[in-house]
Design a protein around this motif. Structure first.
Motif, short mmCIF file in Angstrom:
data_model
loop_
_atom_site.label_atom_id
_atom_site.label_comp_id
_atom_site.label_asym_id
_atom_site.label_seq_id
_atom_site.Cartn_x
_atom_site.Cartn_y
_atom_site.Cartn_z
N CYS A 67 70.19 44.35 123.59
CA CYS A 67 69.76 45.11 124.30
C CYS A 67 68.18 45.08 124.23
O CYS A 67 67.51 45.06 125.30
CB CYS A 67 70.18 46.63 123.93
SG CYS A 67 72.06 46.85 123.73
N CYS A 70 66.15 42.13 125.51
CA CYS A 70 65.54 42.35 126.89
C CYS A 70 64.53 43.59 127.22
O CYS A 70 63.59 43.54 127.69
CB CYS A 70 66.79 42.38 127.90
SG CYS A 70 67.44 40.81 128.03
N HIS A 71 65.07 44.95 126.45
CA HIS A 71 64.34 46.28 127.02
C HIS A 71 63.24 46.20 126.17
O HIS A 71 62.52 47.22 126.36
CB HIS A 71 65.46 47.08 126.99
CG HIS A 71 66.54 46.98 128.09
ND1 HIS A 71 66.32 47.37 129.48
CD2 HIS A 71 67.82 46.75 128.32
CE1 HIS A 71 67.09 47.29 130.17
NE2 HIS A 71 68.13 46.96 129.32
N TYR A 101 70.94 60.21 132.57
CA TYR A 101 72.33 59.53 132.31
C TYR A 101 72.89 60.41 131.39
O TYR A 101 72.77 60.73 130.22
CB TYR A 101 72.40 58.08 131.82
CG TYR A 101 72.25 57.06 132.85
CD1 TYR A 101 73.11 56.08 133.09
CD2 TYR A 101 70.92 56.62 133.25
CE1 TYR A 101 72.86 55.12 133.99
CE2 TYR A 101 70.66 55.57 134.08
CZ TYR A 101 71.77 54.97 134.54
OH TYR A 101 71.39 53.77 135.29
N MET A 124 71.65 42.53 134.15
CA MET A 124 72.16 43.15 132.83
C MET A 124 73.55 42.64 132.45
O MET A 124 74.50 42.73 133.48
CB MET A 124 72.02 44.70 133.28
CG MET A 124 72.86 45.37 132.31
SD MET A 124 72.20 46.25 130.99
CE MET A 124 73.38 47.18 130.20
C1 HEC Z 1 69.63 39.72 129.72
C2 HEC Z 1 68.74 41.17 129.55
C3 HEC Z 1 69.56 42.67 129.25
C4 HEC Z 1 70.28 42.84 128.08
C5 HEC Z 1 70.62 42.02 127.02
C6 HEC Z 1 70.54 44.36 128.45
N1 HEC Z 1 69.88 44.64 129.60
FE1 HEC Z 1 70.10 46.85 130.26
N2 HEC Z 1 69.16 46.23 131.98
C7 HEC Z 1 68.70 44.80 132.11
C8 HEC Z 1 68.34 44.99 133.63
C9 HEC Z 1 67.37 43.55 134.63
C10 HEC Z 1 68.28 46.18 133.99
C11 HEC Z 1 67.92 46.63 135.47
C12 HEC Z 1 69.08 46.46 136.55
C13 HEC Z 1 68.48 47.03 137.74
O1 HEC Z 1 67.57 47.67 138.01
O2 HEC Z 1 69.19 46.76 138.65
C14 HEC Z 1 69.05 46.68 132.97
C15 HEC Z 1 69.22 48.27 133.15
C16 HEC Z 1 69.74 49.04 132.13
C17 HEC Z 1 69.57 50.56 132.08
C18 HEC Z 1 69.01 51.62 133.18
C19 HEC Z 1 69.80 51.31 134.79
C20 HEC Z 1 68.94 52.09 135.38
O3 HEC Z 1 69.26 53.13 136.01
O4 HEC Z 1 67.72 51.72 135.84
C21 HEC Z 1 70.05 50.83 130.90
C22 HEC Z 1 70.38 52.16 130.45
C23 HEC Z 1 70.35 49.75 129.96
N3 HEC Z 1 69.87 48.66 130.80
C24 HEC Z 1 70.91 49.76 128.81
C25 HEC Z 1 71.15 48.32 128.21
C26 HEC Z 1 72.07 48.27 126.77
C27 HEC Z 1 72.35 49.61 126.16
C28 HEC Z 1 72.20 47.15 126.57
C29 HEC Z 1 72.73 46.62 125.18
C30 HEC Z 1 74.16 46.89 125.08
C31 HEC Z 1 71.24 46.47 127.53
N4 HEC Z 1 70.75 47.10 128.40
C32 HEC Z 1 71.39 45.10 127.52
C33 HEC Z 1 68.65 43.73 131.53
C34 HEC Z 1 69.23 43.72 130.19
#
Ligand code: HEC
Ligand code: HEC
Length: 299
Positions: A67, A70-71, A101, A124
């Protein structure tokens, strides 16, 4: 001469009309997919915020399931790509979203790729998390909920024409995870944590985005040309890691170094993985060794 010019004019004009129509169809169909409202509901639940649970969640989020890769390691997000043709890909600032959330909505997002407003998250990789056990999911949620807020204003993701064409033609793998996951399927029981191939399989979902569903590497469909190509991590002797020892594997996962001393590209997230426990690395090794060896590039 005039006739020929006229003919060329018609052909050229016709071609433009066809291209515009093609793009229009792509735009409308992708718009519909991106704005689809998924109706899956999950009953809300409590999570425990005791330090052990939060630490387990941190370990999974930072070191195993990427997580933070990326974030951002402080989860304040980043702009991944901003290209007029491909579009703008943004990893959002989770520290500013998490309070909106509920726990159940976070589970729905992580496990099924559905955002709070019911629309699908793009990029994601929820397909890698859909099988997580309830306790592991709850630990990740506790960790996310407990993150300190970090100010970092980011724009939203906006797909450009090239990304839309790729999406519309089905070039990408798992670009919209919500479409690839059965939201109503019963989850198989999670394996007991231990140095087993079964538990390794549970963890190794996190390798698939890059190394492919069959772990043999190669360029993923629609990946940008400058993205480093993941290598073959099946036990194929010529093109994979069939001649490696488990110590070689430890070294690659913790220090990013191949047996021949070469440094791995940091796109291979060993800086995250180096926090994995011996048990987790043993499990991954057992799983990768148990796979049918494949030649490089069969994804
Ligand atoms: C490959 C990259 C990547 C990984 C790894 C990843 N994410 Fe994300 N995540 C994203 C992207 C891109 C978005 C935005 C999606 C969109 O706006 O449509 C996102 C959106 C989110 C959001 C917010 C959604 C919103 O309302 O905007 C959360 C909370 C989140 N991720 C949590 C996690 C968690 C917890 C993990 C691990 C278990 C994780 N992410 C792993 C790329 C990633
Ligand atoms: C974000 C993409 C990404 C993820 C996720 C990822 N890898 Fe990699 N991995 C790569 C890339 C790219 C390379 C090749 C780096 C190079 O050539 O310098 C690589 C190389 C490797 C190597 C070295 C093999 C060799 O000789 O090239 C091993 C071992 C490895 N990965 C294991 C894993 C395991 C196990 C996982 C999951 C737990 C994983 N990787 C997840 C991108 C990734």
């Amino acid at each position: 001469m005039k006739k020929i010019l006229k003919w060329i004019g018609f052909t050229f004009g016709g071609l433009i009309v066809v291209l515009v129509l093609f793009y229009l169809v792509i735009h409308i169909s992708t718009e519909r997919r991106l704005n689809k409202i998924y109706t899956l509901e999950i009953a809300d639940f409590e999570v425990s915020f005791d330090p052990l649970t939060i630490e387990r969640g941190r370990h999974f989020a930072d070191n195993v399931f990427l997580c933070g890769a990326c974030h951002g390691m402080d989860y304040s997000g980043q702009i991944e790509l901003d290209d007029p043709l491909f579009g703008r890909l943004v990893f959002p600032n989770i520290t500013e979203i998490k309070d909106e959330y509920s726990n159940a909505e976070l589970e729905r997002l992580i496990r099924y790729g559905i955002k709070r407003d019911g629309k699908p998250a793009v990029l994601m990789p929820s397909f890698e998390y859909t099988h997580l056990s309830d306790p592991d999911m709850e630990a990740i949620i506790a960790y996310i909920k407990n993150l300190p807020a970090v100010e970092n204003d980011l724009p939203e993701t906006k797909l450009g024409p090239l990304a839309r064409i790729f999406l519309g033609l089905g070039v990408f793998e798992h670009f919209i995870s919500a479409e690839d996951i059965d939201h109503y399927a019963e989850r198989p029981p999670a394996p007991e944590p231990g140095p087993t191939a079964e538990y390794g399989k549970y963890l190794a979902s996190t390798c698939q985005t890059c190394h492919g569903p069959g772990y043999s590497g190669g360029k993923g469909p629609g990946e940008p040309p400058d993205m480093p190509i993941a290598t073959n991590i099946t036990a194929h002797r010529e093109t994979g890691i069939g001649l490696w020892s488990i110590d070689d594997f430890y070294r690659a996962m913790r220090e990013g170094i191949r047996p021949n001393g070469e440094k791995l590209d940091e796109f291979m997230p060993y800086l995250n993985f180096r926090g994995m426990t011996d048990m987790e690395l043993d499990a991954l090794w057992a799983f990768l060794q148990s796979l049918e060896p494949r030649e490089f590039g069969n994804r």
